[in-house]
Design a protein around this motif. Structure first.
Motif, mmCIF file in Angstrom:
data_model
loop_
_atom_site.group_PDB
_atom_site.id
_atom_site.type_symbol
_atom_site.label_atom_id
_atom_site.label_comp_id
_atom_site.label_asym_id
_atom_site.label_seq_id
_atom_site.Cartn_x
_atom_site.Cartn_y
_atom_site.Cartn_z
ATOM 1 N N VAL A 407 -19.101 -17.266 -9.163
ATOM 2 C CA VAL A 407 -19.527 -18.658 -9.182
ATOM 3 C C VAL A 407 -20.555 -18.878 -8.081
ATOM 4 O O VAL A 407 -20.351 -18.454 -6.931
ATOM 5 N N ASP A 408 -21.621 -19.577 -8.442
ATOM 6 C CA ASP A 408 -22.625 -20.009 -7.473
ATOM 7 C C ASP A 408 -22.161 -21.361 -6.915
ATOM 8 O O ASP A 408 -22.228 -22.394 -7.586
ATOM 9 N N VAL A 409 -21.674 -21.346 -5.685
ATOM 10 C CA VAL A 409 -21.098 -22.551 -5.091
ATOM 11 C C VAL A 409 -22.144 -23.656 -4.985
ATOM 12 O O VAL A 409 -21.866 -24.834 -5.249
ATOM 13 N N ASN A 410 -23.362 -23.285 -4.581
ATOM 14 C CA ASN A 410 -24.406 -24.301 -4.441
ATOM 15 C C ASN A 410 -24.666 -25.006 -5.772
ATOM 16 O O ASN A 410 -24.861 -26.222 -5.822
ATOM 17 N N ARG A 411 -24.680 -24.245 -6.873
ATOM 18 C CA ARG A 411 -24.924 -24.850 -8.166
ATOM 19 C C ARG A 411 -23.795 -25.805 -8.545
ATOM 20 O O ARG A 411 -24.037 -26.913 -9.040
ATOM 21 N N VAL A 412 -22.542 -25.376 -8.288
ATOM 22 C CA VAL A 412 -21.406 -26.241 -8.612
ATOM 23 C C VAL A 412 -21.440 -27.514 -7.775
ATOM 24 O O VAL A 412 -21.132 -28.614 -8.260
ATOM 25 N N LEU A 413 -21.842 -27.383 -6.500
ATOM 26 C CA LEU A 413 -21.975 -28.565 -5.649
ATOM 27 C C LEU A 413 -23.018 -29.531 -6.214
ATOM 28 O O LEU A 413 -22.787 -30.743 -6.281
ATOM 29 N N GLU A 414 -24.170 -28.994 -6.602
ATOM 30 C CA GLU A 414 -25.232 -29.845 -7.133
ATOM 31 C C GLU A 414 -24.790 -30.535 -8.423
ATOM 32 O O GLU A 414 -25.039 -31.726 -8.631
ATOM 33 N N GLU A 415 -24.100 -29.788 -9.295
ATOM 34 C CA GLU A 415 -23.642 -30.383 -10.538
ATOM 35 C C GLU A 415 -22.587 -31.464 -10.281
ATOM 36 O O GLU A 415 -22.580 -32.508 -10.948
ATOM 37 N N SER A 416 -21.727 -31.215 -9.314
ATOM 38 C CA SER A 416 -20.691 -32.196 -8.992
ATOM 39 C C SER A 416 -21.307 -33.456 -8.410
ATOM 40 O O SER A 416 -20.878 -34.587 -8.719
ATOM 41 N N ILE A 417 -22.333 -33.268 -7.564
ATOM 42 C CA ILE A 417 -23.018 -34.430 -6.994
ATOM 43 C C ILE A 417 -23.670 -35.237 -8.102
ATOM 44 O O ILE A 417 -23.700 -36.474 -8.082
ATOM 45 N N GLY A 418 -24.188 -34.533 -9.094
ATOM 46 C CA GLY A 418 -24.877 -35.212 -10.181
ATOM 47 C C GLY A 418 -23.996 -36.220 -10.890
ATOM 48 O O GLY A 418 -24.482 -37.255 -11.365
ATOM 49 N N PHE A 419 -22.693 -35.953 -11.015
ATOM 50 C CA PHE A 419 -21.795 -36.878 -11.699
ATOM 51 C C PHE A 419 -21.639 -38.189 -10.935
ATOM 52 O O PHE A 419 -21.398 -39.244 -11.528
ATOM 53 N N LEU A 420 -21.740 -38.126 -9.594
ATOM 54 C CA LEU A 420 -21.481 -39.309 -8.770
ATOM 55 C C LEU A 420 -22.719 -39.816 -8.060
ATOM 56 O O LEU A 420 -22.636 -40.732 -7.241
ATOM 57 N N GLU A 421 -23.855 -39.218 -8.338
ATOM 58 C CA GLU A 421 -25.058 -39.564 -7.598
ATOM 59 C C GLU A 421 -25.478 -41.009 -7.857
ATOM 60 O O GLU A 421 -25.929 -41.713 -6.957
#
Length: 565
Positions: A407-421
């Motif tokens: 898993v690319d942690v940075n990518r998961v972080l960015e995707e997670s931020i996208g839901f709540l941005e």
């Protein structure tokens, strides 16, 4: 305190009270019964000991008086009046009697007319020529043959008592009279006076003292305390004197109408009983406290285990429910994403066709050409944006069973931020990223890891409120071979007293109805299952800081079939 905690506290209290009652009641009852039985037996033993003491001392007194009377009878019956009136002979007889017992103070011979015929002793000059015809003792001995007097003053004017016997076996009857050393009588009585408070004395039938009491009083006076002068037989009784209880034993003598009285303060002989009382009370109290302590400790431990077990069970149930919901949501999201993708594809296709038309047809002369091109660009932009959202939904919905994947942690972080941005933007919350671009992959589960980040982001946004900041940091801990992710907010932080409870199931600081207390508990459970660690701390003056540590990935081997594909 939530309802579940109150329920367990009430349960704990009820069990504690029940156990204490059922354990303490028999202990206290046993203590009272044992002490009561021991008290009765001990008090009965004290009374019995006092009775035996009085009997023994009465026997000693009777023996003393009987022996003195027998000595006088023996002297009179073995000698004639002529010898007895010979003061030389009488003096020798007196010395012999004194060698055996120094009980006699003097010895005299009196005829039946009351005249002194002979005298041996220290009061010759005082008693010389005295006639006893009118004395009470003289009449009594003539009538009864023997007489033991009460203490009286007589011609000497000092307290003393006498023993007199009538000798009838001779041609001329006469009386042998002796003064008895009352100090010896008092010594016999004082032999009873054991302890500090025990007293003993003799009274006559007029309740007049015949010996001096130890604790106050004089001979020939009335004693202080109850009147036992008319006691017919052995009596042991508790009497109150000057507001205090005293234990008395009274017994009449056989050879004389005197009564021996023994006065004992019950506190002295009962001191061992009182000590036993305190020991029993101490043991009962100690046993009771021990029972209470053990019961409270054991029950609370048991109830705590039940609480933890129920919370774990509830967390597991909540996690299963959440997983079921997420699975259902994933299926629904996948269906929605597929349904949306179809019209999006058509819109994108038509937008491309419009753009081709604008290029191929002669629209250069049209004044609205720029506006047409801008509209088509916006359509393509929003179509791309919608596809990006549906792509995230599909990624989120792909699988919810635990996976072991790189898993690319940075990518998961960015995707997670996208839901709540959008929500963060609405609240004017700035999100800062400090992500290590060379971060290695981690072995984890994308969906569950995304759920963890979403929970923490959501809590951070609630904590910040409006106008704050959230900072995301990722870095590689090369020494440990692990990846560190920190999520810091500029909110008020977490009170120190609840930091240790933050990951407990059902623990929440939100208002009733706004939080279940399961988000961080599930987050903690997921991170542990993924082989990582999660901690929380307060940044000094800057809010809360969540730190997640995940093991860095090693290359995952793929099957040859997968490689061929």
């Amino acid at each position: 305190m939530n309802f579940s905690d109150q329920k367990y506290q009430q349960l704990s209290l009820r069990i504690e009270i029940t156990i204490i009652i059922f354990c303490a009641a028999p202990l206290l009852l046993l203590g009272f019964v044992l002490y009561g039985h021991f008290s009765q037996q001990y008090e009965a033993k004290i009374r019995e000991n006092l009775r035996i003491l009085a009997e023994n001392r009465r026997g000693a007194l009777d023996l003393f008086l009987g022996e003195r009377t027998s000595q006088l009878f023996m002297l009179g019956n073995t000698s004639g009046l002529k010898q007895m009136t010979d003061e030389a002979f009488l003096g020798q007889a007196f010395e012999v009697m004194q060698q055996r017992s120094k009980s006699f103070l003097d010895l005299s011979i009196v005829d039946l007319a009351g005249n002194h015929l002979a005298y041996v002793g220290p009061y010759r000059s005082l008693l010389s020529g005295i006639n006893y015809q009118n004395e009470d003792w003289f009449q009594a001995v003539k009538q009864n043959g023997e007489y033991i007097s009460d203490i009286f003053l007589g011609f000497r004017n000092i307290p003393h008592f006498i023993i007199a016997v009538l000798v009838r076996g001779q041609a001329t009857p006469y009386i042998v009279r002796a003064t008895i050393n009352s100090d010896i009588l008092e010594e016999i009585v004082r032999g009873v006076q054991i302890g500090k408070t025990c007293d003993a004395f003799i009274i006559n039938r007029d309740n007049v003292l015949q010996t001096r009491p130890r604790l106050g009083g004089e001979v020939m006076q009335h004693p202080s305390g109850p009147d036992f002068s008319q006691t017919p037989a052995m009596t042991v009784a508790m009497k109150v004197l000057n507001g205090r209880e005293h234990l008395y034993a009274a017994v009449p003598l056989i050879h004389k109408d005197w009564v021996l009285v023994i006065n004992e303060d019950p506190k002295e002989p009962l001191a061992p009983l009182l000590r036993a009382k305190y020991i029993v009370a101490f043991l009962c109290l100690g046993g009771l406290l021990l029972i209470i302590g053990v019961a409270v400790y054991a029950i609370r431990k048991l109830v705590q285990r039940l609480m933890v077990s129920e919370r774990h069970q509830a967390a597991s149930d909540a996690l299963l429910l959440q997983s079921s919901k997420m699975a259902a949501l994933g299926k629904m999201a996948a269906g929605i994403a597929h349904e949306i993708n179809n019209p999006l594809a058509v819109i994108a296709e038509k937008a491309g066709w419009l753009k081709d038309l604008l290029r191929e047809q002669d629209f250069d002369r049209t004044s609205d050409l720029e506006e047409f091109q801008d509209t088509v660009d916006k359509i393509e932009y929003h179509v791309a944006r919608a596809k990006k959202i549906t792509h995230r939904l599909l990624d989120f919905a792909r699988r919810h069973e635990p996976l072991r994947e790189n898993v690319d942690v940075n990518r998961v972080l960015e995707e997670s931020i996208g839901f709540l941005e959008n929500e963060a933007h609405f609240r004017n919350i700035q999100i800062h990223r400090q992500l290590d671009p060379h971060l290695p992959l981690v072995v984890s589960d994308t969906g569950q890891l995304q759920q963890v980040f979403l929970n923490i982001f959501d809590n951070a946004i609630d904590a910040v409120g409006k106008g704050g900041e959230i900072t995301l940091t990722s870095r590689y801990l090369e020494k440990d071979g692990k990846v560190s992710i920190t999520i810091a907010d500029s909110g008020p932080g977490i009170p120190e007293e609840i930091l240790k409870k933050i990951f407990d199931p059902f623990f929440t600081t939100k208002e009733v109805g706004k939080g279940t207390g399961l988000g961080l508990s599930i987050t903690y459970s997921i991170i542990k299952k993924l082989g990582g660690e999660i901690t929380v701390a307060n940044k000094p003056g800057q809010g809360a800081l969540f730190t997640i540590i995940l093991p860095a990935s090693e290359p995952i081997e793929t099957t040859s079939g997968a490689a061929d594909q």
